[in-house]
Design a protein around this motif. Sequence first.
Motif, PDB file in Angstrom:
ATOM      1  N   LYS A 287       6.062   4.576   4.642  1.00 64.85           N
ATOM      2  CA  LYS A 287       6.588   4.331   5.992  1.00 64.85           C
ATOM      3  C   LYS A 287       7.938   3.613   5.909  1.00 64.85           C
ATOM      4  O   LYS A 287       8.898   3.973   6.600  1.00 64.85           O
ATOM      5  CB  LYS A 287       5.571   3.499   6.787  1.00 64.85           C
ATOM      6  N   GLN A 288       7.977   2.583   5.028  1.00 65.55           N
ATOM      7  CA  GLN A 288       9.218   1.801   4.910  1.00 65.55           C
ATOM      8  C   GLN A 288      10.365   2.629   4.354  1.00 65.55           C
ATOM      9  O   GLN A 288      11.465   2.616   4.871  1.00 65.55           O
ATOM     10  CB  GLN A 288       8.964   0.601   3.989  1.00 65.55           C
ATOM     11  N   VAL A 289      10.076   3.354   3.263  1.00 61.63           N
ATOM     12  CA  VAL A 289      11.156   4.069   2.556  1.00 61.63           C
ATOM     13  C   VAL A 289      11.567   5.337   3.300  1.00 61.63           C
ATOM     14  O   VAL A 289      12.760   5.587   3.518  1.00 61.63           O
ATOM     15  CB  VAL A 289      10.758   4.376   1.098  1.00 61.63           C
ATOM     16  N   LEU A 290      10.596   6.147   3.715  1.00 65.65           N
ATOM     17  CA  LEU A 290      10.951   7.408   4.392  1.00 65.65           C
ATOM     18  C   LEU A 290      11.538   7.148   5.774  1.00 65.65           C
ATOM     19  O   LEU A 290      12.157   8.022   6.372  1.00 65.65           O
ATOM     20  CB  LEU A 290       9.745   8.344   4.483  1.00 65.65           C
TER      21      LEU A 290
ATOM     22  N   LEU B  83       5.713   9.709  -5.971  1.00 66.75           N
ATOM     23  CA  LEU B  83       4.902   8.516  -6.287  1.00 66.75           C
ATOM     24  C   LEU B  83       3.882   8.813  -7.387  1.00 66.75           C
ATOM     25  O   LEU B  83       3.691   8.016  -8.306  1.00 66.75           O
ATOM     26  CB  LEU B  83       4.193   7.993  -5.027  1.00 66.75           C
ATOM     27  N   ARG B  84       3.230   9.983  -7.302  1.00 72.34           N
ATOM     28  CA  ARG B  84       2.250  10.345  -8.342  1.00 72.34           C
ATOM     29  C   ARG B  84       2.926  10.416  -9.709  1.00 72.34           C
ATOM     30  O   ARG B  84       2.390   9.957 -10.713  1.00 72.34           O
ATOM     31  CB  ARG B  84       1.600  11.699  -8.018  1.00 72.34           C
TER      32      ARG B  84
ATOM     33  N   SER C 294       0.854  -1.203   0.000  1.00 72.29           N
ATOM     34  CA  SER C 294       0.000   0.000   0.000  1.00 72.29           C
ATOM     35  C   SER C 294       0.884   1.245   0.000  1.00 72.29           C
ATOM     36  O   SER C 294       2.007   1.204   0.509  1.00 72.29           O
ATOM     37  CB  SER C 294      -0.897   0.007   1.237  1.00 72.29           C
ATOM     38  N   PRO C 295       0.381   2.363  -0.576  1.00 80.19           N
ATOM     39  CA  PRO C 295       1.186   3.599  -0.607  1.00 80.19           C
ATOM     40  C   PRO C 295       1.661   4.010   0.792  1.00 80.19           C
ATOM     41  O   PRO C 295       2.804   4.418   0.968  1.00 80.19           O
ATOM     42  CB  PRO C 295       0.237   4.640  -1.192  1.00 80.19           C
TER      43      PRO C 295
ATOM     44  N   GLU D 208      -5.993  -2.923  -8.577  1.00 78.83           N
ATOM     45  CA  GLU D 208      -7.422  -2.734  -8.286  1.00 78.83           C
ATOM     46  C   GLU D 208      -7.691  -2.675  -6.777  1.00 78.83           C
ATOM     47  O   GLU D 208      -8.632  -2.048  -6.316  1.00 78.83           O
ATOM     48  CB  GLU D 208      -8.236  -3.870  -8.918  1.00 78.83           C
ATOM     49  N   ASN D 209      -6.819  -3.330  -5.998  1.00 83.15           N
ATOM     50  CA  ASN D 209      -6.987  -3.317  -4.542  1.00 83.15           C
ATOM     51  C   ASN D 209      -6.372  -2.070  -3.903  1.00 83.15           C
ATOM     52  O   ASN D 209      -6.260  -1.970  -2.686  1.00 83.15           O
ATOM     53  CB  ASN D 209      -6.372  -4.583  -3.922  1.00 83.15           C
ATOM     54  N   GLY D 210      -5.918  -1.128  -4.771  1.00 85.09           N
ATOM     55  CA  GLY D 210      -5.338   0.113  -4.250  1.00 85.09           C
ATOM     56  C   GLY D 210      -3.866   0.000  -3.916  1.00 85.09           C
ATOM     57  O   GLY D 210      -3.206   0.989  -3.583  1.00 85.09           O
ATOM     58  N   LYS D 211      -3.330  -1.219  -3.994  1.00 91.78           N
ATOM     59  CA  LYS D 211      -1.898  -1.401  -3.671  1.00 91.78           C
ATOM     60  C   LYS D 211      -1.033  -1.046  -4.880  1.00 91.78           C
ATOM     61  O   LYS D 211      -1.497  -1.083  -6.025  1.00 91.78           O
ATOM     62  CB  LYS D 211      -1.641  -2.838  -3.224  1.00 91.78           C
ATOM     63  N   LEU D 212       0.231  -0.727  -4.593  1.00 92.78           N
ATOM     64  CA  LEU D 212       1.154  -0.354  -5.672  1.00 92.78           C
ATOM     65  C   LEU D 212       1.936  -1.579  -6.129  1.00 92.78           C
ATOM     66  O   LEU D 212       2.371  -2.397  -5.320  1.00 92.78           O
ATOM     67  CB  LEU D 212       2.133   0.716  -5.171  1.00 92.78           C
ATOM     68  N   ILE D 213       2.090  -1.685  -7.443  1.00 95.04           N
ATOM     69  CA  ILE D 213       2.940  -2.740  -8.020  1.00 95.04           C
ATOM     70  C   ILE D 213       3.841  -2.088  -9.060  1.00 95.04           C
ATOM     71  O   ILE D 213       3.652  -0.929  -9.427  1.00 95.04           O
ATOM     72  CB  ILE D 213       2.099  -3.870  -8.680  1.00 95.04           C
TER      73      ILE D 213
END
Length: 722
Positions: free
Chosen positions: A435-438, A455-456, A429-430, A468-473
């Motif tokens: 959280k992980q990267v920053l 990200l945008r 998820s975004p 479709e589930n809102g997660k990033l790939i």
Amino acid sequence: MNNAFNRLAPFIQEYIYQHNWTELRPVQTSACQVIFDTDAHLLIAAATAAGKTEAAFLPVLTLLHNHPAKTIGVLYISPIKALINDQFERLNDLLKSADIPVYHWHGDVAQSRKNKLLKNPQGILQITPESLESLLVNKHQHLLNLFGDLRFVIIDEIHAFMGNERGSQIICQLQRLANLTQTQPRRIGLSATLGDYSMAEAWLAAGTDKPVITPQVEAGKRQIKLALEHFFIDKNIDDSESTDYEQYIFNLSKSRKCLIFANNRTQTELIIASLRKIAEQQALPDIYHVHHGSISTSLRQAAENAMREPHQPAVTAATLTLELGIDIGHLERVIQLESPLSVASFLQRLGRAGRRGEAADMRFICAEDELVAEAPLPEQIPWQLLQCIAIIQLYLESRWIEPIKTIKYPFSLLYHQTMSVLVAVGEISPAALAKQVLGLPPFAAITQEDYKLLLRYLIDIGHIQRGENGKLILGIAGEKIVGKFQFYAVFADNQEYRVKQGSTEIGSIIVPPPVGNQFALAGRTWEVLEIDFKKRNVLVKQVEGKATSYWRGGSGTIHTKVLQRMRQVLLEDVEYSYLQKNARQRLQAARKLVQQAGLDKQNIVQLDKGKCCIFPWMGTVAYRTLERLINTFCREALEISSIGGVNPYYLTIKLGKDKFKYVQQEIVSLCEQRIIPEALVSSAEAPEIQKYDEFIPHPLLRKAFVDDYLDMEELRQQVSRW
């Protein structure tokens, strides 16, 4: 000594006896105390050949021997493969009778060897940052199994990492491992050239809650022999004749074990080709090698082996690749062509020689084209000679070494780590990605807003997709980037062409000359027979004669203190004992010239044809800021039609009629105004400097450029002295 020695594992004590060590060195005793008696990180800052590697490994291996780890116990990170190969041999020798395996992992290591480690992870793993990135991405499922019980991380030559994207990449990698394994291994940093220990300590401890201890080790008095000579090169000399410059270098290195450092690959090629030709004319053996990033692995290996061979003369010309800690045995002399870029680089290179208790012998040789009588003033000043003297004096007088500045906005690395995490986990998820990267220490100054913008933008250009589930790939455009092995490196790599003679690989070049043309590589001359543009192969045959080959050399950053010391060299009436005859004469002539030009009293002088020249005496970053200040705010007022010069030595400006008298007051008054550095970057600009900057939104690139590549404060400070 006794106390530390008694605490070492029996196999290490045995090794010390067998190798006839009479005592542990001070740095080794201190390191044992820190490792055995505290749980702090350790910074080992000691001169080259002081026994730093052993200082780190002896106590660490003892602890590993007494309490074996269930996974890899020690991770050793090195800037270059050659250093890993060198340490691999040394460690295997030390661990012959212990049950602690050593693995090295990089592009040249057989897959079967890597598989063995994956099946049964234990002992020591030696790796480069690029191969570690590859592990984090491709072996994500194995990481707990590999590093779950990691005790120590040893980072060699940390000065080669600090202050650049590659060093920040390591800190990210260690944090990602710690987040995953929930362990916080102790870190040990090694370096021979650190100016400011507190900066190194902060870098080493980043993201952890342990302190760093740096033992203060009394450096033994090293004897050093220095000499600096200067030559004018006659451009009209026949190619078949060798110049005095080439002959001098030949005589300095003849029948010796000698390392020649040059500041770019082109120079290494030219000098070795010349020395080889002189040796041939004198019917002397060919003992000449070239060592740089575009030489094939087998030829680099041959050079390293020749340099290690005891009692056999060998001469190798290298760039940065041999500056780092490879032990090349009994090196008799280091030759430096032109000036090194920094005091730190001078010390690294000096440290290659005199490793067996003998004096370190280093010779500097500066060359410039024959002076043309009508050449403008700035071109008559021997900049390289002055820089050599300034660097030597800064070290001899005050042991000063450049402080290292960390990058505040490493956006290229932010892109890289974002993509790396995304590939490793598959989808996220975004909010979890942010959280992980920053949360990685190098990105402390980057805001949530900046990251949203990135990200945008990456979604817009197809590097990331929202499922479709809102997660990033990973997006289709992103797959093309991360699918190549070059992705693991955060430094830019030029897609070079492989040069082959039959089936033997010689090395690589960036732009191949047309078929039938000649170029130099590995100190020899080659004629192009065929170019396969698709496979990026150049087929060649070896030919007689001398040719050149060009690589774009990175010019690096020179510190203001070096430039100020150069000015002092020109103005003080001091004779430096290491200057040889030509160098002494050249310096005297330059001093006379600047007195006549009045450079002792002013920084700006009038040249002919409506031009003026500014001698800022400030480092690369402040010079860049000054150039932009003039370009942005002075063009109209001073009717400037062109700006030229050589960063950081001088700026030349073509002015409107009668405008010379206003130049200084214009610059001084601009510096007194509160001009913000953002005003020096136009809204249409987005300087792409780092590898992945092309994928960064322009507002972020401008923000990074303003903060990391300009310095208005320093410019103000320097101009106030004019």
